[in-house]
Write a protein that holds these residues in place. Structure first.
Motif, mmCIF file in Angstrom:
data_model
loop_
_atom_site.group_PDB
_atom_site.id
_atom_site.type_symbol
_atom_site.label_atom_id
_atom_site.label_comp_id
_atom_site.label_asym_id
_atom_site.label_seq_id
_atom_site.Cartn_x
_atom_site.Cartn_y
_atom_site.Cartn_z
ATOM 1 N N LEU A 240 2.396 10.031 8.408
ATOM 2 C CA LEU A 240 2.393 9.271 7.158
ATOM 3 C C LEU A 240 2.053 7.801 7.372
ATOM 4 O O LEU A 240 1.751 7.087 6.426
ATOM 5 N N PHE A 241 2.111 7.348 8.619
ATOM 6 C CA PHE A 241 1.855 5.946 8.918
ATOM 7 C C PHE A 241 0.391 5.740 9.267
ATOM 8 O O PHE A 241 -0.295 6.682 9.695
ATOM 9 N N PRO A 242 -0.135 4.512 9.099
ATOM 10 C CA PRO A 242 -1.554 4.260 9.403
ATOM 11 C C PRO A 242 -1.905 4.665 10.822
ATOM 12 O O PRO A 242 -1.085 4.560 11.746
ATOM 13 N N VAL A 303 -5.888 1.811 4.410
ATOM 14 C CA VAL A 303 -7.349 1.990 4.295
ATOM 15 C C VAL A 303 -7.943 1.088 3.220
ATOM 16 O O VAL A 303 -9.040 1.342 2.722
ATOM 17 N N GLU A 304 -7.222 0.038 2.829
ATOM 18 C CA GLU A 304 -7.717 -0.970 1.885
ATOM 19 C C GLU A 304 -8.002 -0.407 0.490
ATOM 20 O O GLU A 304 -8.913 -0.861 -0.200
ATOM 21 N N LEU A 305 -7.240 0.596 0.049
ATOM 22 C CA LEU A 305 -7.390 1.091 -1.318
ATOM 23 C C LEU A 305 -7.048 -0.019 -2.303
ATOM 24 O O LEU A 305 -6.055 -0.715 -2.140
ATOM 25 N N ARG A 306 -7.853 -0.162 -3.339
ATOM 26 C CA ARG A 306 -7.569 -1.138 -4.385
ATOM 27 C C ARG A 306 -7.107 -0.458 -5.676
ATOM 28 O O ARG A 306 -6.493 -1.086 -6.528
ATOM 29 N N ASP A 307 -7.451 0.812 -5.817
ATOM 30 C CA ASP A 307 -7.078 1.573 -7.009
ATOM 31 C C ASP A 307 -6.291 2.804 -6.602
ATOM 32 O O ASP A 307 -6.493 3.370 -5.520
ATOM 33 N N MET A 308 -5.390 3.220 -7.494
ATOM 34 C CA MET A 308 -4.632 4.440 -7.245
ATOM 35 C C MET A 308 -5.590 5.631 -7.173
ATOM 36 O O MET A 308 -6.622 5.663 -7.865
ATOM 37 N N VAL A 319 3.940 17.621 -0.733
ATOM 38 C CA VAL A 319 5.331 17.418 -0.341
ATOM 39 C C VAL A 319 5.571 15.956 0.032
ATOM 40 O O VAL A 319 6.618 15.390 -0.301
ATOM 41 N N ARG A 320 4.610 15.348 0.715
ATOM 42 C CA ARG A 320 4.769 13.958 1.128
ATOM 43 C C ARG A 320 3.463 13.196 0.906
ATOM 44 O O ARG A 320 2.388 13.690 1.259
ATOM 45 N N VAL A 321 3.578 11.985 0.368
ATOM 46 C CA VAL A 321 2.413 11.146 0.080
ATOM 47 C C VAL A 321 2.663 9.761 0.662
ATOM 48 O O VAL A 321 3.726 9.161 0.445
ATOM 49 N N SER A 322 1.676 9.260 1.404
ATOM 50 C CA SER A 322 1.772 7.912 1.955
ATOM 51 C C SER A 322 0.533 7.112 1.572
ATOM 52 O O SER A 322 -0.584 7.423 1.989
ATOM 53 N N LEU A 323 0.732 6.093 0.738
ATOM 54 C CA LEU A 323 -0.328 5.157 0.360
ATOM 55 C C LEU A 323 0.076 3.740 0.782
ATOM 56 O O LEU A 323 -0.344 2.758 0.187
ATOM 57 N N MET A 324 0.891 3.649 1.808
ATOM 58 C CA MET A 324 1.404 2.347 2.250
ATOM 59 C C MET A 324 0.286 1.481 2.807
ATOM 60 O O MET A 324 -0.763 1.962 3.226
ATOM 61 N N ARG A 325 0.534 0.155 2.811
ATOM 62 C CA ARG A 325 -0.330 -0.839 3.436
ATOM 63 C C ARG A 325 -1.760 -0.794 2.887
ATOM 64 O O ARG A 325 -2.736 -0.732 3.621
#
Length: 798
Positions: A240-242, A303-308, A319-325
């Motif tokens: 889940l981490f970068p 990954v530098e996402l700017r939009d959801m 089950v698990r979602v990681s959009l951190m950082r």
């Protein structure tokens, strides 16, 4: 690194050892004189903006954030050019990097670039003057690496060795595969297990030219061999981490506890012990960096996402979602994500400004929600109150957050972190969170009050951190009602409450504490405390003399590691705090602005344990301090005392009555001293002064000439208008000194440690001075000045 070739590319397939080779190169380059060498790991989906930020951070540049890449590139290029011989090491480059657009001035003032990549084409497109291909290991090299990692003293029984050699061959010379396989087989003595491992590897052999599949096969086998389902789940959780991010052990274990992957232990410390055991096991089998992505995981971290992500990306079986950082700012106002099985949602370290009510509507079994370090969120939607399965709500660092909805329905909640927020009161209904184990209110100094009796209702609390700023103080009875408490930070009403808690905790002990007694604590100050220190007591604006003896004598924990005394003006010496006599674990002591202090200790106290265990001593604004040790000591008595035997760091600031810091015989015990800083002491004449009496002076003449500071690395002398000498005796530094800073010391004309030795110190790397003062120095060996010239860092005019 030679002057030929400003760009060097290291290329080869995944797992072949590029990063390892690059690490060796980087470490070797660190030894170059006057070279600024730095390392940056490049993510697969890097952007120029992100890479600029990473490099700017390494060169200590506060880069503008206005979004204009050209302007930022110019700023970065100017900063790098001013560093002289600058060498940038970039690891894991997947595509051509436009160095000019980033702001890397290749060739200017010796600026060079070394990078690793999987593609020779990337090397060509980046105009490499030199390329290095990393080939797979030969059979014998792979075998030697396998044995070294295995740790069998380079020998195996003959029958097992035959199988082991065949097993190594299945790794096709890829170091990552070899190391992982060796880690998996470490400690295995049964020939049947070796045979089984070889059989499984051969069965999974895939006939493809892509040798990186071999690495995956080895990792898959190592994962399957863990057998322990909990350990496997903890390994998968790391995905889940970068990809290139470092995961702090404690942070990861906290998450594993939140997810109930670690559970069932009686105490918080037991859970951490279990967590460290699991992580050690993953490290021992060389899997911790391996990473697998489950189809039920959605990971777009760092990954530098700017939009959801679009709504169609959120499948119902997640089950698990990681959009951190990332840089996500807004969540769609009409988004109702249907994720009925979602357990974990990590949105921390984004730029989210608001969350719509409907966002959590179809996440009914969500257990972990991490929104920490979203600095623009001001309030959370009331729909959070419906997340009845939630066990962890993490809001740390949401610095504008003022409101959290009612927690009355969240009876499963076990961890709540609202530290570093603007929340003014505890969330409504928190007393119903009877399963709460972890509550962090650190740096929430806008709290108006904490209702009396709340904590006693949270009887399962193991971790409690309270703000020490404007928050009310707490009575011992309320804190002692928490019988499972293992970690505590808070401010007591008075010495009686402190004594009551310390005495009660003496039998079972806390693994970590920060205890405050006194007035006017700065909430922000505590956040700067060295976090490697787990057991800390801070006394401020507190009348110590009333606690010297009798019924209310101050009781400090016997295992205290860090003591700070500030603005306690009745303290005349450290041992006015009587209970320090038994503080055998004290590592750091900081005394600030205590006008009554004349000596740190008396000569009769020098044999006490704390002066032998002390590693860091910080003395600041002690305007009436005359000596560290009252009356001094003879060499014979010093030798038996062990005083300052463990001292590594000494910092002295604005102690205007001090004419010297140490006396000669004390040098015998400063064998561990690494850093010495003396700043703004108006009457300081010598750092190491004359002997305190005639008898000691005679002994000093015989012995001190052989004294030395074998580990001193960093010496700073600043704003000392009367300083004439560092030491009146000969002193040897055993080639340890790396950095010297002498600033605004106009009467100091010689530096004996540089001028008087028969040979220059080869360890010196940096000398920070004003040019005018440097040119005025007197030298016994004038050619030494030329030797040290390349290491000068000249400040502006004096």
């Amino acid at each position: 690194m030679s002057d030929e070739g400003s760009i060097v590319g290291v290329y080869g397939m995944g797992g072949v050892g590029k990063t390892t080779l690059l690490t060796h190169i980087h470490n070797k380059l660190q030894n170059l004189p006057n070279a600024f060498v730095t390392w940056v790991t490049v993510s697969q989906q890097f952007t120029i903006f992100e890479l600029q930020n990473l490099i700017a951070k390494e060169v200590k540049l506060n880069l503008s954030q206005d979004g204009c890449e050209g302007k930022r590139a110019a700023e970065l290029a100017r900063a790098i050019s001013g560093l002289g011989k600058f060498i940038l090491v970039l690891d894991d480059v997947w595509q051509c990097i436009p160095v000019d657009k980033v702001g890397i001035p290749i060739g200017a003032n010796g600026v060079k670039l070394i990078f690793s990549t999987r593609s020779l084409e990337v090397c060509r497109r980046m105009n490499c003057q030199n390329t290095i291909k990393v080939e797979p290991l030969s059979h014998e090299e792979a075998w030697e690496l396998f044995l070294e990692t295995l740790g069998h003293n380079n020998s195996l029984p003959p029958r097992i060795e035959v199988i082991a050699r065949s097993l190594v061959q299945t790794c096709d010379g890829l170091p990552l595969g070899v190391v992982t396989m060796a880690g998996c087989m470490r400690g295995v003595d049964d020939i049947s297990e070796w045979s089984n491992a070889l059989e499984k590897m051969e069965e999974s052999k895939v006939e493809q030219e892509d040798m990186e599949i071999e690495v995956f096969r080895v990792l898959k086998y190592s994962y399957d061999s863990l057998k322990d389902r909990t350990v496997q789940q903890c390994f998968l959780y790391c995905s889940l981490f970068p990809e290139d991010g470092q995961i702090g052990r404690d942070e990861l274990i906290e998450h594993l506890i939140d997810e109930r992957l670690i559970d069932g232990m009686k105490s918080r410390q037991s859970k951490f012990n279990k967590g460290h055991t699991i992580l050690n096991k993953l490290e021992n089998v060389c899997l911790l960096e391996g990473g697998n992505e489950s189809p039920r995981f959605l990971v777009e971290a760092g990954v530098e996402l700017r939009d959801m992500l679009e709504e169609k990306t959120w499948s119902e079986d997640l089950v698990r979602v990681s959009l951190m950082r990332n840089n996500i700012i807004s969540l769609p106002s009409n988004a109702s994500l249907r994720c009925p099985r979602l357990l974990t949602l990590l949105l921390n370290q984004n730029r989210i400004e608001s969350i719509p009510y409907c966002f959590f509507m179809y996440m009914s079994v969500l257990t972990v929600l991490d929104l920490s370090f979203n600095s623009s969120i001001e309030q959370l939607p009331s729909s959070i109150s419906n997340l009845r399965s939630l066990t962890a709500l993490l809001l740390r660092g949401c610095v504008k957050l003022k409101y959290v909805p009612s927690l009355e329905s969240l009876t499963a909640l076990r961890r709540l972190d609202i530290s570093f927020t603007e929340i003014t009161e505890l969330p409504q209904g928190i007393e119903r969170s009877v399963n709460l184990r972890y509550l962090n209110l650190e740096a929430t100094d806008k709290h108006e009050k904490v209702p009396h009796g709340v904590f006693s209702k949270l009887s399962n609390l193991e971790y409690l951190k309270l703000c020490v700023g404007r928050n009310p103080k707490f009575r011992a009875e309320e804190i002692l009602s928490l019988r499972k408490l293992d970690t505590f930070t808070g401010c007591f009403y008075d010495i009686i409450d402190l004594n009551t808690c310390v005495s009660s905790w003496e039998d079972r002990g806390l693994s970590s504490y920060q205890l405050f007694v006194g007035e006017d604590f700065d909430c922000g100050h505590f956040t700067l405390i060295e976090y490697t220190i787990e057991k800390y007591v801070y006394l401020q604006m507190f009348n110590v003399s009333k606690s010297k003896a009798g019924e209310n004598s101050l009781v400090l924990p016997k295992d205290i590691q860090f003591l700070q005394i500030q603005e306690c003006h009745d303290v005349t010496c450290l041992f006015d705090v009587a209970s320090l006599e038994n503080a055998i674990h004290l590592r750091m002591c900081k005394i600030v602005n205590c006008n009554g202090m004349k000596n740190l200790v008396g000569s009769s106290c020098c044999r006490l344990p704390l002066l032998q265990s002390l590693e860091s001593l910080h003395l600041s604004k002690l305007f009436n301090l005359n000596d560290l040790i009252k009356g001094g000591l003879s060499i014979s008595s010093t030798a038996s005392s062990g005083i300052f035997h463990s001292l590594k760091e000494c910092y002295v600031y604005k102690c205007h009555n001090l004419k010297s810091l140490f006396f000669p015989s004390l040098l015998l015990h400063l064998q561990q001293l690494e850093t010495l800083t003396v700043v703004n002491c108006k009457q300081m004449v010598e750092v190491i002064g004359e002997a305190s009496n005639e008898d000691e002076d005679q002994e000093a003449r015989r012995i001190v000439v052989f004294s030395y500071l074998p580990k001193l690395k960093d010496l700073t002398l600043r704003d000392l208008p009367e300083l004439k000498n560092f030491c009146s005796k000969s002193i040897v530094l055993a080639n340890s000194l790396q950095q010297i800073s002498v600033i605004q010391c106009p009467k100091l004309r010689r530096i004996p440690i540089l001028c008087e030795k028969p040979y220059p110190l080869p360890s010196v790397q940096k000398i920070i001075v004003y040019e005018e003062w440097w040119n005025s120095l007197e030298w016994d060996y004038p050619h030494f000045k030329d030797f040290y010239q390349p290491f000068l860092s000249i400040l502006g005019q004096q």
